[in-house]
Each structure stands twice: as structure tokens, then as C-alpha cells.
Design a protein around this motif. Structure first.
Motif, mmCIF file in Angstrom:
data_model
loop_
_atom_site.group_PDB
_atom_site.id
_atom_site.type_symbol
_atom_site.label_atom_id
_atom_site.label_comp_id
_atom_site.label_asym_id
_atom_site.label_seq_id
_atom_site.Cartn_x
_atom_site.Cartn_y
_atom_site.Cartn_z
ATOM 1 N N ALA A 296 -65.517 -47.165 35.694
ATOM 2 C CA ALA A 296 -64.687 -47.445 34.434
ATOM 3 C C ALA A 296 -63.128 -47.557 35.004
ATOM 4 N N ASP A 297 -62.462 -48.359 34.078
ATOM 5 C CA ASP A 297 -61.109 -48.126 34.569
ATOM 6 C C ASP A 297 -60.524 -46.818 34.767
ATOM 7 N N ARG A 298 -60.872 -46.007 33.761
ATOM 8 C CA ARG A 298 -60.304 -44.749 33.917
ATOM 9 C C ARG A 298 -61.427 -43.617 33.129
ATOM 10 N N ILE A 299 -61.521 -42.613 33.911
ATOM 11 C CA ILE A 299 -62.471 -41.642 33.282
ATOM 12 C C ILE A 299 -61.743 -40.183 32.928
ATOM 13 N N VAL A 300 -62.364 -39.649 31.672
ATOM 14 C CA VAL A 300 -61.545 -38.452 31.046
ATOM 15 C C VAL A 300 -62.482 -37.426 31.441
ATOM 16 N N VAL A 301 -62.207 -36.351 31.597
ATOM 17 C CA VAL A 301 -62.884 -35.290 32.041
ATOM 18 C C VAL A 301 -62.742 -34.185 31.172
ATOM 19 N N MET A 302 -63.539 -33.800 30.166
ATOM 20 C CA MET A 302 -63.164 -32.779 28.967
ATOM 21 C C MET A 302 -64.070 -31.403 29.255
ATOM 22 N N HIS B 106 -62.300 -42.814 39.549
ATOM 23 C CA HIS B 106 -63.546 -42.003 40.270
ATOM 24 C C HIS B 106 -62.931 -41.170 41.387
ATOM 25 N N ASP B 107 -62.316 -42.048 42.239
ATOM 26 C CA ASP B 107 -61.652 -41.647 43.505
ATOM 27 C C ASP B 107 -60.607 -40.550 43.320
ATOM 28 N N GLU B 108 -59.827 -40.773 42.279
ATOM 29 C CA GLU B 108 -58.794 -39.891 42.017
ATOM 30 C C GLU B 108 -59.195 -38.403 41.463
ATOM 31 N N LEU B 109 -60.237 -38.631 40.567
ATOM 32 C CA LEU B 109 -60.913 -37.186 40.237
ATOM 33 C C LEU B 109 -61.672 -36.492 41.304
ATOM 34 N N LEU B 110 -62.087 -37.248 42.058
ATOM 35 C CA LEU B 110 -62.840 -36.683 43.277
ATOM 36 C C LEU B 110 -62.003 -36.046 44.002
ATOM 37 N N ARG B 111 -60.626 -36.253 44.376
ATOM 38 C CA ARG B 111 -59.746 -35.719 45.229
ATOM 39 C C ARG B 111 -59.295 -34.435 44.422
ATOM 40 N N ARG B 112 -58.912 -34.695 43.237
ATOM 41 C CA ARG B 112 -58.069 -33.422 42.513
ATOM 42 C C ARG B 112 -58.690 -32.936 41.406
ATOM 43 N N ASN B 113 -59.853 -33.146 41.109
ATOM 44 C CA ASN B 113 -60.325 -32.225 39.626
ATOM 45 C C ASN B 113 -61.902 -31.734 40.094
ATOM 46 N N GLU B 114 -61.873 -30.322 40.100
ATOM 47 C CA GLU B 114 -62.902 -29.343 40.387
ATOM 48 C C GLU B 114 -63.998 -29.714 39.562
ATOM 49 N N ILE B 115 -63.892 -29.980 38.407
ATOM 50 C CA ILE B 115 -64.952 -29.818 37.338
ATOM 51 C C ILE B 115 -65.850 -31.374 37.773
ATOM 52 N N TYR B 116 -65.144 -32.377 38.056
ATOM 53 C CA TYR B 116 -65.525 -33.713 38.158
ATOM 54 C C TYR B 116 -66.232 -33.617 39.470
ATOM 55 N N ARG B 117 -65.767 -32.903 40.540
ATOM 56 C CA ARG B 117 -66.240 -32.959 42.061
ATOM 57 C C ARG B 117 -67.587 -31.982 41.703
ATOM 58 N N GLU B 118 -67.592 -31.075 41.055
ATOM 59 C CA GLU B 118 -68.807 -30.140 40.885
ATOM 60 C C GLU B 118 -69.960 -30.864 40.415
ATOM 61 N N ILE B 119 -69.654 -31.641 39.376
ATOM 62 C CA ILE B 119 -70.625 -32.550 38.401
ATOM 63 C C ILE B 119 -70.934 -33.651 39.649
ATOM 64 N N TYR B 120 -70.324 -34.561 40.338
ATOM 65 C CA TYR B 120 -70.782 -35.347 41.200
ATOM 66 C C TYR B 120 -71.757 -34.611 42.400
ATOM 67 N N SER B 121 -71.111 -33.451 42.955
ATOM 68 C CA SER B 121 -71.805 -33.071 43.972
ATOM 69 C C SER B 121 -73.214 -32.592 43.484
ATOM 70 N N SER B 122 -73.348 -31.968 42.093
ATOM 71 C CA SER B 122 -74.809 -31.599 41.723
ATOM 72 C C SER B 122 -75.624 -32.756 41.724
ATOM 73 N N GLN B 123 -75.036 -33.657 40.956
ATOM 74 C CA GLN B 123 -75.966 -34.995 40.978
ATOM 75 C C GLN B 123 -76.402 -35.587 42.164
ATOM 76 N N ASN B 124 -75.532 -35.601 43.206
ATOM 77 C CA ASN B 124 -75.902 -36.232 44.611
ATOM 78 C C ASN B 124 -76.753 -35.523 45.250
ATOM 79 N N LYS B 125 -76.607 -34.107 45.116
ATOM 80 C CA LYS B 125 -77.736 -33.289 45.895
ATOM 81 C C LYS B 125 -79.193 -33.601 45.227
ATOM 82 N N ALA B 126 -79.038 -33.569 43.849
ATOM 83 C CA ALA B 126 -80.386 -33.788 43.197
ATOM 84 C C ALA B 126 -80.901 -35.337 43.400
ATOM 85 N N GLY B 127 -79.991 -36.083 43.487
ATOM 86 C CA GLY B 127 -80.794 -37.437 43.827
ATOM 87 C C GLY B 127 -81.210 -37.456 45.564
ATOM 88 N N GLU B 128 -80.407 -36.645 46.372
ATOM 89 C CA GLU B 128 -81.006 -36.634 47.744
ATOM 90 C C GLU B 128 -82.298 -35.772 47.700
#
Length: 580
Positions: free
Chosen positions: A538-544, A555-577
Motif C-alpha cells: 500500500a502507499d501508506r499503512i496505518v497502525v492502530m 512497510h519499510d518505514e514501519l518495520l524500522r520504527r514501529n514496534e507494534i508493526y514489527r511484532e505483527i510482521y515477525s509473528s506472521q513470518n515465523k508462523a509462515g516459516e
């Protein structure tokens, strides 16, 4: 309440007025007949000629035919008026509900609305039918019979003045006892209907958890509760009959005893046999009239609570109204949330959304992500004005949504909900909710974009395949793709996907998003998702989180600076692996 319900009579006023007129004429004929019979009996007793007997006979036949004619006409006009009134009531209630906001709907259980549209309307219909016919007939018959009894019976008719108050007091006591019971019953009907509705809608869950016995017991308890109240009320109402019988036999014994004594002692000079028989006839008329009056009161007691519940629906004002001079043209799909706070009711202790500032350009693709209960769906409901903000403003095309004509605004906002809804009908009929004038080629095109054509083509009837109520005969993923195709057909300025690809695989999800970018590039797209894969391009992602916007970025900006987004991403990637 009466004024509210009376507005639904409308075109049936004529029949409602004609019914009492014909009922009155019927009553007059009925009351004259015993009078003529008394004259006939007295004439026979005096040795009348055959011509005189034929004269009385023709009068009686004419009166009977007139009574039958007036009664039949009254029955037809009454049926037309009462059924038409009920039809209008249901129509007015249904139309009223259609105009409700979500806030209004939240005040009524769906099961309660169903009860009001069915059982309550039937009760009011029956009461109205009795009001314009029986409630006119019974008092008139009582009055006319009372007058005729005094004319025919003289002093003997005074017995009615002693009997009627006893009967009236008994009926009043019966009604006062039953009224509270009927009021309780209708609230319990709502509970019963709610149990049925839940059980039918959740049949798969009930069976999967083997809870049939529990649900049966719950239903039986509710049904027995209603049955107990009705039984208690009916037991009290049953007292009507013995009271009536007692009064009737008292009158009969008095009239026969005193009348016989008078005939014997006066040798028929003051009272004749015809008068005695007529007096008995009038007494039956009066007592039957009182019986009907008591039943009218019982019906009105039941209907009064139903009428109150119907009036609540008709008098409920939508919390969302069109402005006096609404704007009909939505310029573009830009969306601006300016210091928005919102709560679902004035009594709510906390805000569902707080201090929302978000500006979306027309044509942007915005992803919205967050945990359960973060108010993602609440946010997008404010755009099409399903609710009004508590504080701040929501603008579409640079104009506050409260200034738009509601239909014009919603025509430019297509929503594919988290709970996808299909209606009973063919696939074509469901798709044309997006555009009723769409050609078959357009239907097939949007279905290809939504990846729905691949399963539709496998159905024997293709696009003419019948969809059962709620879409029970298609899978969750198929239902989602049909709903997306329906939304694309609308070609809106704003498209909202509320977790609407959760039941499709990631490959199909990606295809659908790619198709949307190419087919509706100028449409603003808001994608609520649980999977980051659905929003990462998406052009931008809103984290609520907790009703607040915690961050906005790529996506890249939020991975760097937002802990909530990073946790969701990590948990989903681990589940995928792990799944891999």
C-alpha cells in the motif's frame, strides 16, 4: 400512540368508516326481528288469518335478508380495512427500519423487530378489526336490545339493571388481572425469538459442539415460560363464561317465573307469551353483547402492549438525517479525519476512537492494521456516515460528510464487509447490487478481476446459479470474491475492504489487489487486514491500537520504527516459516 398508528390507515379510511355504518344497520335489523316475532306470536294466539301470518313472515324474511346483506358487506369492508391497515403497518415499520442508522439498530434486537413486524402487528390487526366491527356492534346491540326490552317487557326489564352491574364488575376484575400478564408475555416473545434466531444462524456451531440438548432445553424453558403466563391469563379469562351463564340463568328464571305469574294472574292482559319470548331473546342479545365486549377488552389489553412496541419503532428518529440543503456531488475520493473522537453511545464510558488525524489523498491505497479491538472497522464506518463522529469531523472530497445527501455519499463509497452478505437469488442478481444496469460482459469482467470467474464457471448454471439465503451454498472465500466483484462493479470513488480477503489464499489476494490497482486507479482504496502481506504494498499503512493511530508510513518505514508493526510482521513470518 393512537395517532402514530392511525397514520397507517391511509387509503383504507373509507372501508373503516363504512364498516361501522353497515354494522349499525345490521344491528337495527336484528333488534327489529324479535319485535316482529312477538307480534306474530300474539297474532297467532289471537287467531290470526293466513294472510296476516304471511304478512309477518314476509317482513321477517326481508329483515333477515337485510341483516344478512348488511352483515356480509360489513364483514368484507372490515376484512379489507384491517388487512390493509396491517399491510401498511408492516410496510411503514420496514421502511422506518431501513432508514435507521446503526445507532438506532443497536437499540433494538433483531429478534424484537421480527416479533414487532409479525406477532405485534397481528395483534393490532385483530384489535382493529374488532374495534371497527365488534366494538361497534356489541354496544349498539346492547343499547338497542335494552331499549326494546323495556318497550316489550315493562317492569320485568328492570332485572337487567341489577344483573348488568354485577356482570360489569366481574369483567373489570378479570381484565385487571389479565392485563399485567399480557404485558409480560410480549417481552418474553422477544427472548424466545432471539433463541430461535441464534440457534438457526449458528446451527453448524451447535452441532460441532454437540450442544443440541442445551439449546433444546433453553428453548423449552422460554416456551414454557410464555405458556405458563398465557395459561394463567386464560384461566382468569375462563371466568367470563360462568359469570355470563350465571347472569343469563338469573334473567331466564326471573323472566319465566315472573312472566308466567303475570300471564296467569292477568290472563295475558298486561303481558303476552310473545312479549315473554321476545324479552328472553333480548336478554340473550344483551348478555352475548357483554360477552363480546369483555373479549374486546381482552384483545385491546393484548393489543395495547403490541401497539406501544410498534409505535416505538415508528417514532424512533434516525440519528442520521440529511441536512436542509444537502450536497449531491462528491468531487473525489480524498478522506480527511480531523481531530476525530467517537463513542457508540452517549452513556459509553470510553471513546472507541480518540484524536484521529489522518489525511488520505484521492486514489491512494491505504492499509489499516492493528490487533483485535483496535477500532479499525469503527474508523471506516465514519466515512460513509454509518455513524456520526462525537467530536471533530470526517471530510470526503474536502467536504464534511454531514453536509452530503446520504444516498449520494454512500453511492460513492463501496464497502466489502468483514462479514460478507449475499442475498437469496442468482449470482447475477447479487452482483447487480453494485450496478443494476450492468451488462453480462461487465459482470464477467469484474468477476475475473476478483478471481471469482474460476469457480463460477464450474457451476452447471454459471452466473445463473442460485445463491441460498446468506450464501450458505458457497464457501467463505467464494463469498468474499463475489462481494469484491459486486463492489468493483459500483466503480466508487472510495473502496473499503474490511478484512475481506481473509478467506482467500495469499496468491489470490495479490491478484485481486493488482486487479484493483489497474481497474480503478483513481479510486481511493482502504484495506483493513490482519495479514501484513495484504497491505505491505500500500502507499501508506496505518497502525492502530486501542482506538488511537500509533503510526503511519510505508512497510519499510514501519518495520524500522514501529514496534507494534514489527511484532505483527515477525509473528506472521515465523508462523509462515513453521508452516513451510
Amino acid at each position: 400512540m393512537i395517532k402514530t398508528l392511525a397514520r397507517s390507515i391511509r387509503e383504507y379510511k373509507k372501508y373503516s368508516i363504512l364498516t361501522p355504518i353497515f354494522v349499525a344497520l345490521e344491528v337495527v335489523m336484528e333488534c327489529i326481528i324479535p319485535f316482529v316475532i312477538a307480534s306474530l306470536v300474539n297474532a297467532v294466539e289471537a287467531g290470526a288469518q293466513m294472510s296476516q301470518l304471511l304478512y309477518y313472515g314476509l317482513i321477517l324474511v326481508a329483515l333477515a335478508l337485510l341483516s344478512l346483506m348488511f352483515g356480509s358487506i360489513a364483514g368484507i369492508t372490515c376484512a379489507t380495512a384491517s388487512n390493509g391497515f396491517a399491510k401498511n403497518l408492516r410496510k411503514d415499520m420496514f421502511y422506518r427500519v431501513q432508514g435507521y442508522s446503526f445507532e438506532n439498530i443497536d437499540r433494538f434486537m433483531s429478534s424484537s423487530l421480527v416479533t414487532r413486524l409479525t406477532t405485534d402487528v397481528t395483534n393490532v390487526q385483530n384489535a382493529y378489526m374488532m374495534l371497527i366491527r365488534i366494538a361497534i356492534r356489541s354496544p349498539l346491540l346492547l343499547i338497542f336490545a335494552f331499549i326494546m326490552a323495556f318497550l316489550m317487557g315493562g317492569k320485568m326489564a328492570w332485572i337487567f339493571l341489577f344483573v348488568l352491574p354485577v356482570l360489569g364488575v366481574g369483567l373489570i376484575l378479570v381484565i385487571r388481572k389479565t392485563m399485567p400478564l399480557f404485558k409480560k408475555v410480549f417481552r418474553k416473545y422477544d427472548t424466545l425469538n432471539n433463541s430461535i434466531q441464534e440457534n438457526v444462524k449458528s446451527m453448524r456451531v451447535v452441532k460441532s459442539f454437540v450442544r443440541e440438548d442445551y439449546e433444546s432445553e433453553k428453548f423449552e424453558t422460554a416456551a414454557e415460560d410464555i405458556s405458563a403466563d398465557f395459561t394463567k391469563a386464560e384461566r382468569i379469562l375462563a371466568l367470563n363464561s360462568p359469570i355470563m351463564q350465571f347472569c343469563m340463568y338469573v334473567v331466564m328464571v326471573f323472566v319465566l317465573t315472573f312472566g308466567s305469574y303475570t300471564i296467569i294472574t292477568t290472563h295475558g292482559a298486561s303481558v303476552g307469551i310473545g312479549q315473554i319470548s321476545t324479552l328472553l331473546t333480548y336478554s340473550f342479545m344483551m348478555l352475548n353483547s357483554l360477552m363480546m365486549v369483555s373479549m374486546i377488552f381482552v384483545m385491546l389489553t393484548m393489543a395495547a402492549e403490541s401497539a406501544k412496541r410498534i409505535a416505538e419503532v415508528l417514532n424512533e428518529e434516525s440519528t442520521l438525517e440529511n441536512p436542509e440543503n444537502p450536497i449531491f456531488d462528491v468531487k473525489d475520493g480524498s478522506v480527511d479525519f480531523e481531530n476525530v473522537s467517537f463513542k457508540y453511545s452517549q452513556k459509553a464510558e470510553r471513546m472507541a476512537l480518540s484524536n484521529i488525524d489522518l489525511h488520505i489523498r484521492s486514489g491512494e491505497t491505504i492499509g489499516i492494521i492493528g490487533g483485535t479491538g483496535s477500532s479499525k472497522s469503527t474508523l471506516i464506518q465514519l466515512i460513509s456516515r454509518l455513524y456520526d463522529v462525537t467530536q471533530g469531523s470526517v471530510k470526503v472530497g474536502g467536504i464534511d460528510v454531514r453536509k452530503y445527501d446520504l444516498q449520494s455519499l454512500r453511492d460513492q463509497v463501496a464497502v466489502v464487509l468483514q462479514k460478507n452478505v449475499l442475498f437469496a437469488g442468482t449470482i447475477k442478481e447479487n452482483l447487480r447490487w453494485g450496478d443494476k444496469e450492468a451488462s453480462d460482459e461487465e459482470l464477467e469482467h469484474v468477476c475475473r478481476l476478483a478471481c471469482a470467474d474460476e469457480f463460477i464457471s464450474q457451476f452447471p448454471d454459471g452466473y445463473d446459479t442460485h445463491i441460498e439465503q446468506g450464501g450458505r451454498n458457497v464457501s467463505g472465500g467464494q463469498k468474499q470474491r463475489l462481494c469484491i466483484a459486486r463492489a468493483l462493479l459500483k466503480k466508487p470513488k472510495i473502496l473499503i475492504l474490511d478484512d475481506s480477503t481473509s478467506a482467500v489464499d495469499t496468491k489470490t489476494d495479490a491478484k485481486i489487489r493488482q486487479a484493483m490497482r489497474e481497474y480503478i486507479p483513481t479510486t481511493t482504496k482502504l484495506i483493513i487486514a490482519q495479514r501484513i502481506a495484504s497491505v505491505q504494498d500500500a502507499d501508506r499503512i496505518v497502525v492502530m491500537d486501542g482506538g488511537f493511530i500509533k503510526d503511519v508510513g510505508t512497510h519499510d518505514e514501519l518495520l524500522r520504527r514501529n514496534e507494534i508493526y514489527r511484532e505483527i510482521y515477525s509473528s506472521q513470518n515465523k508462523a509462515g516459516e513453521q508452516n513451510a
